[in-house]
Design an enzyme around this catalytic site. Structure first.
Site, mmCIF file in Angstrom:
data_model
loop_
_atom_site.group_PDB
_atom_site.id
_atom_site.type_symbol
_atom_site.label_atom_id
_atom_site.label_comp_id
_atom_site.label_asym_id
_atom_site.label_seq_id
_atom_site.Cartn_x
_atom_site.Cartn_y
_atom_site.Cartn_z
ATOM 1 N N LYS A 52 0.835 -1.202 0.000
ATOM 2 C CA LYS A 52 0.000 0.000 0.000
ATOM 3 C C LYS A 52 0.875 1.261 0.000
ATOM 4 O O LYS A 52 0.578 2.228 -0.702
ATOM 5 C CB LYS A 52 -0.929 0.007 1.227
ATOM 6 C CG LYS A 52 -2.070 -1.001 1.135
ATOM 7 C CD LYS A 52 -2.820 -1.116 2.440
ATOM 8 C CE LYS A 52 -3.937 -2.158 2.328
ATOM 9 N NZ LYS A 52 -4.593 -2.443 3.597
ATOM 10 N N GLN A 96 -4.987 -2.069 9.823
ATOM 11 C CA GLN A 96 -4.777 -3.373 9.210
ATOM 12 C C GLN A 96 -5.274 -4.492 10.131
ATOM 13 O O GLN A 96 -4.935 -4.538 11.304
ATOM 14 C CB GLN A 96 -3.283 -3.566 8.899
ATOM 15 C CG GLN A 96 -2.952 -4.842 8.148
ATOM 16 C CD GLN A 96 -3.578 -4.901 6.770
ATOM 17 O OE1 GLN A 96 -3.637 -3.916 6.059
ATOM 18 N NE2 GLN A 96 -4.067 -6.064 6.398
ATOM 19 N N ASP A 119 -11.454 2.349 4.114
ATOM 20 C CA ASP A 119 -11.721 0.910 3.977
ATOM 21 C C ASP A 119 -13.216 0.648 3.814
ATOM 22 O O ASP A 119 -13.629 -0.428 3.400
ATOM 23 C CB ASP A 119 -11.210 0.155 5.224
ATOM 24 C CG ASP A 119 -9.927 -0.614 4.943
ATOM 25 O OD1 ASP A 119 -9.646 -0.899 3.762
ATOM 26 O OD2 ASP A 119 -9.204 -0.932 5.900
#
Length: 296
Positions: A52, A96, A119
């Site tokens: 990322k 995460q 997200d």
């Protein structure tokens, strides 16, 4: 049979975003800034967050990685999230997953500011998505929609079967495929571990989206000729004969199912690369929203 090439498509999207960011720089505007919080030393998570960060560099975003030890308490993590929520320089951030067992994942995801939740996991954003309102769509489902759109895969009036009901992929996918517009307007069946006669259901499907995490689950006899197959599964299978000691495979028996499918995503190189590309797209959207809000 057409391969839905996520690697190529994601590179195209990154190139498009890079152009937009370059234009922002030329106009003296602030470029998007994505932060990622990682707790612990999970190998797969570190690899994923690293990719990322590299993707941010490629398109010209600023990025910040916040690394916290495995012993981090829930309070400490929530304090860090609060800081990111209140930092005007950060446009979007992700936490995460998975998190260590001492931390309540739901509590953490609820603490993320919905305006920075790139997200798309916060209930506010999930609810807006369910109501067809403008929002951050979770990156993996967003990537699947983008693949279907760019390859002009017809979805209107089709029977879509989704295998797996996770909050991250299965459930949002079932909502998105039934929404008005394209891709959408299909009739959706959501299947899961308690579904009976699953082969009977999948063999009637025009489109199958499988997100189970069970290697080779979808066999050729479960699929009708000409079906569109989207494989979200990604599993590391131990294999001593390989240099890495494992190989990566999806939920679909690719070799046999691909002979019957009209379109199929490979694993790796299908849905996976699209997830990161759409995370970047959501971050760009967050920056544009924050810029508009600042004008008011």
């Amino acid at each position: 049979m057409t391969i839905l090439d996520g690697k190529k498509t994601s590179n195209d999207i990154k190139d498009e975003i890079k152009e937009i960011v370059q234009e922002m720089k030329n106009n003296g505007e602030k470029v998007p800034h994505l932060a990622a919080v990682i707790v612990g030393n999970d190998g797969a998570s570190l690899t994923y967050v690293g990719s990322k960060v590299r993707a941010c560099e490629r398109v010209g975003f600023e990025s910040t990685m916040v690394r916290m030890p495995n012993t981090t308490s829930e309070t400490e993590l929530l304090r860090e999230i609060h800081k990111l929520n209140n930092n005007p320089d950060i446009d979007g951030f992700i936490v995460q997953l998975p998190l260590p067992k001492q931390i309540d994942t739901q509590k953490v995801l609820m603490a993320v500011d919905p305006d920075k939740d790139v997200d798309g996991f916060h209930p506010t954003n999930f609810g807006r998505m369910a109501l067809d309102m403008s929002t951050f769509i979770p990156a993996t489902p967003f990537g699947i929609l983008e693949l279907l759109e760019r390859y002009e895969v017809s979805t209107k009036g089709k029977h879509t079967v989704v295998i797996g009901r996770s909050h991250i992929v299965g459930r949002p996918m079932s909502i998105l495929m039934g929404r008005k517009g394209f891709p959408g307007n299909s009739t959706v069946t959501l299947t899961h571990s308690h579904t009976k006669n699953i082969t009977q259901i999948t063999s009637q499907a025009d489109i199958i989206i499988t997100a189970l995490g069970v290697p080779g689950f979808l066999k050729a006899e479960m699929v009708k000729d000409g079906a569109v197959i989207i494989d979200v599964g990604i599993t590391r299978v131990p294999d001593e004969t390989r240099e890495r000691g494992y190989y990566i495979t999806g939920d679909v028996d690719y070799e046999n199912v691909s002979k019957k499918a009209s379109h199929i995503t490979p694993v790796p190189g299908g849905v996976g690369p699209m997830t990161i590309a759409m995370l970047l797209k959501n971050t760009l959207l967050a920056r544009e929203r924050h810029r508009e809000a600042a004008k008011k």
